[in-house]
Design an enzyme around this catalytic site. Sequence first.
Site, PDB file in Angstrom:
ATOM      1  N   GLU A 115      -7.784  -7.083  -6.689  1.00 57.75           N
ATOM      2  CA  GLU A 115      -6.529  -6.386  -6.380  1.00 57.75           C
ATOM      3  C   GLU A 115      -5.511  -7.310  -5.705  1.00 57.75           C
ATOM      4  OE1 GLU A 115      -6.882  -3.022  -3.718  1.00 57.75           O
ATOM      5  OE2 GLU A 115      -4.837  -2.375  -4.094  1.00 57.75           O
ATOM      6  N   ARG A 119      -3.173   7.015  -2.311  1.00 63.87           N
ATOM      7  CA  ARG A 119      -2.150   7.985  -1.886  1.00 63.87           C
ATOM      8  C   ARG A 119      -1.705   8.911  -3.009  1.00 63.87           C
ATOM      9  NH1 ARG A 119       1.357   3.371   0.880  1.00 63.87           N
ATOM     10  NH2 ARG A 119       0.034   2.189  -0.537  1.00 63.87           N
ATOM     11  N   SER A 142      -1.318   2.665  -6.483  1.00 64.31           N
ATOM     12  CA  SER A 142      -0.061   3.428  -6.484  1.00 64.31           C
ATOM     13  C   SER A 142       0.951   2.828  -5.516  1.00 64.31           C
ATOM     14  CB  SER A 142      -0.300   4.916  -6.206  1.00 64.31           C
ATOM     15  OG  SER A 142      -0.932   5.143  -4.974  1.00 64.31           O
ATOM     16  N   GLY A 143       0.508   2.211  -4.434  1.00 66.99           N
ATOM     17  CA  GLY A 143       1.382   1.375  -3.614  1.00 66.99           C
ATOM     18  C   GLY A 143       2.502   2.075  -2.858  1.00 66.99           C
ATOM     19  N   GLY A 144       2.441   3.412  -2.758  1.00 69.76           N
ATOM     20  CA  GLY A 144       3.495   4.125  -2.041  1.00 69.76           C
ATOM     21  C   GLY A 144       4.464   4.842  -2.975  1.00 69.76           C
ATOM     22  N   ARG A 179      -2.592   7.962   8.742  1.00 69.35           N
ATOM     23  CA  ARG A 179      -2.227   9.063   7.820  1.00 69.35           C
ATOM     24  C   ARG A 179      -2.552  10.415   8.449  1.00 69.35           C
ATOM     25  NH1 ARG A 179      -3.584   5.576   2.490  1.00 69.35           N
ATOM     26  NH2 ARG A 179      -1.924   4.097   2.954  1.00 69.35           N
ATOM     27  N   LYS A 217      -6.821  -4.714 -10.569  1.00 71.81           N
ATOM     28  CA  LYS A 217      -6.082  -3.606  -9.937  1.00 71.81           C
ATOM     29  C   LYS A 217      -4.736  -4.145  -9.460  1.00 71.81           C
ATOM     30  CE  LYS A 217      -6.405  -0.198  -6.200  1.00 71.81           C
ATOM     31  NZ  LYS A 217      -7.287   0.760  -5.540  1.00 71.81           N
TER      32      LYS A 217
HETATM   33  P1  13P Z   1      -2.678   3.208  -3.030  1.00 71.67           P
HETATM   34  O1  13P Z   1      -2.901   3.814  -4.401  1.00 71.67           O
HETATM   35  O2  13P Z   1      -2.362   4.208  -1.976  1.00 71.67           O
HETATM   36  O3  13P Z   1      -1.719   2.050  -3.083  1.00 71.67           O
HETATM   37  O4  13P Z   1      -4.055   2.588  -2.565  1.00 71.67           O
HETATM   38  C1  13P Z   1      -4.816   1.887  -3.468  1.00 71.67           C
HETATM   39  C2  13P Z   1      -5.644   0.921  -2.758  1.00 71.67           C
HETATM   40  O5  13P Z   1      -6.831   0.848  -2.970  1.00 71.67           O
HETATM   41  C3  13P Z   1      -4.980   0.028  -1.800  1.00 71.67           C
HETATM   42  O6  13P Z   1      -5.825  -1.020  -1.494  1.00 71.67           O
END
Ligand code: 13P
Length: 338
Positions: free
Chosen positions: A177, A297, A261-263, A33, A219
């Site tokens: 998660e 992100r 958030s996953g992108g 990043r 999560k």
């Molecule tokens: P993002 O919200 O960027 O997807 O990251 C969350 C996270 O903890 C990924 O493992």
Amino acid sequence: MSARTLADTARALVAGDKGLLAMDESNGTCNKRFAQQGIPQTEEARRAYRELIVTTPHLGECISGVILYDETIRQSKKNGTPFLEVIQEAGIIPGIKVDIGAKDLAGHLGETITEGLDGLRDRLKAYFDMGARFAKWRAVIALGDGLPTQACIETNAQALARYAALCQEVGLVPIVEPEVLMAGDHTMERCGATTEQVLLTVFAQLHLQGVMLEGLILKPNMVLPGLSSVQQKSVEEVADATVRVLLHTVPAAVPGIAFLSGGQSAKLASARLNAMNRRSKEWATPLPWALAFSYARAIQQPALKIWRGEASNVVPAQRALYHRAHCNVAARRGDYAS
Ligand code: 13P
């Protein structure tokens, strides 16, 4: 550690309208990043960036817990004050990522198994002694031709449950998660069916391994069409599909669900969480768990773009970080306006 303490910590993580800030990027991910923004990929740059985050004024008004990485939990401000002290003084609960990453799953091309169980009990004890009160483990499920396989789902669910049981044994609340990835051209319905199958398998394993549901946070991903799907969906359609899958799969004893958030863009991640909380009153069944956020992100990205590694940009970057955190607090109440 008493069950009561675990349940209290889990509830505190989703209390009020606050949520979690994930700042647990591994060095590799953080460097990637940084490279996109032309920031040097050094330990000092990562430390300075994490100092920017944890010293954001009033962060504790919006953020209940931060997820740290092994390097970060040991770091300090430039003036020598440990990050852990800064975080605790802001009224924020420190947490730690404890998996060591998703590795190729033998015999299953294109699929991964998250590793890190060997020696985990001792690592968890050490993090607890340092001050962490919760942990995170991310399993990754890819959608594609013939994917995911049952083998991938079951192997990852079993590892998640073993991690969660070990966390609770030492007094850390596990953030569980399982992430169904957005990459691909699949429909939202396909993501929904897969997410449902994954969550059912995860909760079956958590039950089998005796994990206390009151003392964990889920999560998950939101239910979304693939990034390259031709059938994109409205914010309301995503909210309804996501809540439907969660109602089918997540036991009422779980105190909170904090989405990754996953992108997704920062704005869409807030808007979709907002729609779920706004529309929650319209569901025939009242939602049994808090719907919160655990974004990396979607909270950090605008701030990282402003900072670009320059000390003179710290204050505007912190303002952008606070703004996104505050937007997600509004989304928990269902009154976010982009
Ligand atoms: P993002 O919200 O960027 O997807 O990251 C969350 C996270 O903890 C990924 O493992």
